[in-house]
Design a protein around this motif. Sequence first.
Motif, PDB file in Angstrom:
ATOM      1  N   GLU A 208       1.016  -1.473  -0.046  1.00  0.00           N
ATOM      2  CA  GLU A 208      -0.323  -0.018   0.317  1.00  0.00           C
ATOM      3  C   GLU A 208       1.391   1.520   0.242  1.00  0.00           C
ATOM      4  N   ASP A 209       2.512   1.270   1.058  1.00  0.00           N
ATOM      5  CA  ASP A 209       2.990   2.743   0.431  1.00  0.00           C
ATOM      6  C   ASP A 209       3.582   2.177  -0.813  1.00  0.00           C
ATOM      7  N   ILE A 210       3.829   1.696  -1.568  1.00  0.00           N
ATOM      8  CA  ILE A 210       4.105   1.513  -2.740  1.00  0.00           C
ATOM      9  C   ILE A 210       2.809   2.350  -4.196  1.00  0.00           C
ATOM     10  N   VAL A 211       3.156   3.116  -5.061  1.00  0.00           N
ATOM     11  CA  VAL A 211       2.690   3.761  -5.858  1.00  0.00           C
ATOM     12  C   VAL A 211       2.670   3.113  -7.329  1.00  0.00           C
ATOM     13  N   LEU A 212       2.432   2.539  -7.575  1.00  0.00           N
ATOM     14  CA  LEU A 212       2.012   1.651  -8.910  1.00  0.00           C
ATOM     15  C   LEU A 212       2.552   2.413 -10.571  1.00  0.00           C
ATOM     16  N   ARG A 213       1.942   3.532 -10.155  1.00  0.00           N
ATOM     17  CA  ARG A 213       2.160   4.825 -11.554  1.00  0.00           C
ATOM     18  C   ARG A 213       2.872   5.186 -11.490  1.00  0.00           C
ATOM     19  N   ASP A 214       3.806   5.361 -10.321  1.00  0.00           N
ATOM     20  CA  ASP A 214       4.962   6.361  -9.822  1.00  0.00           C
ATOM     21  C   ASP A 214       5.977   5.052 -10.534  1.00  0.00           C
ATOM     22  N   LEU A 215       6.215   3.602 -10.386  1.00  0.00           N
ATOM     23  CA  LEU A 215       7.342   3.359 -10.971  1.00  0.00           C
ATOM     24  C   LEU A 215       7.675   3.157 -12.589  1.00  0.00           C
ATOM     25  N   THR A 216       9.126   2.835 -12.747  1.00  0.00           N
ATOM     26  CA  THR A 216       9.544   2.078 -14.108  1.00  0.00           C
ATOM     27  C   THR A 216       8.550   0.827 -14.737  1.00  0.00           C
ATOM     28  N   ASP A 217       8.754   0.981 -16.067  1.00  0.00           N
ATOM     29  CA  ASP A 217       8.176  -0.440 -16.733  1.00  0.00           C
ATOM     30  C   ASP A 217       9.087  -1.055 -15.534  1.00  0.00           C
ATOM     31  N   ASP A 218      10.736  -1.396 -16.034  1.00  0.00           N
ATOM     32  CA  ASP A 218      11.208  -2.293 -15.424  1.00  0.00           C
ATOM     33  C   ASP A 218      10.674  -2.746 -13.787  1.00  0.00           C
ATOM     34  N   ASN A 219      10.695  -1.758 -12.712  1.00  0.00           N
ATOM     35  CA  ASN A 219      10.167  -2.074 -11.154  1.00  0.00           C
ATOM     36  C   ASN A 219       8.932  -1.945 -11.317  1.00  0.00           C
ATOM     37  N   LEU A 220       7.888  -1.890 -12.329  1.00  0.00           N
ATOM     38  CA  LEU A 220       6.676  -1.921 -12.176  1.00  0.00           C
ATOM     39  C   LEU A 220       6.750  -3.600 -12.236  1.00  0.00           C
ATOM     40  N   VAL A 221       7.071  -4.429 -13.172  1.00  0.00           N
ATOM     41  CA  VAL A 221       7.701  -5.367 -13.871  1.00  0.00           C
ATOM     42  C   VAL A 221       8.000  -6.562 -12.507  1.00  0.00           C
ATOM     43  N   GLN A 222       9.217  -5.993 -11.467  1.00  0.00           N
ATOM     44  CA  GLN A 222       9.658  -6.798 -10.718  1.00  0.00           C
ATOM     45  C   GLN A 222       8.896  -6.941  -9.653  1.00  0.00           C
ATOM     46  N   GLN A 223       8.339  -5.252  -9.315  1.00  0.00           N
ATOM     47  CA  GLN A 223       6.900  -5.495  -8.140  1.00  0.00           C
ATOM     48  C   GLN A 223       5.982  -6.269  -8.700  1.00  0.00           C
ATOM     49  N   MET A 224       5.399  -6.642  -9.470  1.00  0.00           N
ATOM     50  CA  MET A 224       4.164  -7.423 -10.150  1.00  0.00           C
ATOM     51  C   MET A 224       5.056  -8.963  -9.274  1.00  0.00           C
ATOM     52  N   HIS A 225       6.136  -9.412  -9.838  1.00  0.00           N
ATOM     53  CA  HIS A 225       6.441 -10.665  -9.816  1.00  0.00           C
ATOM     54  C   HIS A 225       6.768 -10.929  -7.827  1.00  0.00           C
TER      55      HIS A 225
END
Length: 261
Positions: free
Chosen positions: A30-47
Amino acid sequence: MIKLLCDLADACNSTITMRPAMSDKQSETEDIVLRDLTDDNLVQQMHDDLYDGLPNEIVEGTEILLERGWEPYDVLTRSLVAGMRIVGIDFRDGILFVPEVLLAANAMKAGMAILRPLLAATGAPRVGTIVMGTVKGDIHDIGKNLCGMMLEGAGFDVIDIGVNIDADTYIAALEENNADILGMSALLTTTMGYMKVVIGELEQRGLRSDYGVIVGGAPLNQDFASEIGADAYCRDATVAVETAVDFMKTRQGSAAAIMAR
C-alpha cells in the motif's frame, strides 16, 4: 495432477519459514504507488505481488502496463509468466507450500482475466493446449486445479473438463480443442487404473501418437506411468509445467524438421 504433498492438510500442518505475514506485505504494498514506478520496476513489483498472492495489485499493474502501450503478450510473459516461474521454483524447492501457491495462482488469474480476451484478439502465440481432468470415479481436484493455473501461467491454453471424466469425454475434448497434451489426475488407488483405459481407447482409435499424455496424483509413480503407456509422471505442478513445455519444444522441433525436408 500434483502429488498430494499437495494435500492441503499436510501443507497447512507443515512447519515452514514464512515470508512476512500477508497483512504486513499488503501494508508494504500500500505504500508503493505503482503508477510512479518505471516499467522495469513495475514488472519486478508485480513478481513480488504474485509471490504474495495480491490480485488487486496484479490487476492494477496489468492495466498500467497496457495503458503504457505494452502488448498483451509481453505483459503476460514478462510479468505474469516470469513471476509464476519464481513461484514454481520456490514450490519445487519447498520454500512455498500449496496454500501460498494457490494464492499466487489466483492473483495470476486476476491478471489473466484482463489479458485473455486481448490475447485472443491479437492472435498472440501460445505455448500449446492441454486438456486436464480427474479420472472416472474420482472427484478430487485440488492438485489438478493447481496444475491448471500453473500451466496457464506458463502460457498454455488449459481446457479443464472437471472430475469423474470417462474416456469418451477426454477424447472428445482433445479433438474439439485441437489439443497437444492430455493430463489426467487421480487421488485414489481404486481410480488410478482408469488412466490405462483412457490410453487404451486412444490407441484403439489410432489417436495415441497425436497427443502427449502426462499423469499425476498421490498414489502414482513413474513405474505406474510407464506401465500404462503414459509419456510422463509429474509429481507436482512445477514438474507438470516443465514436462509440458519440454514436450511442446520436442513436438515443434519435430514438426520443423519435417517441414524442412
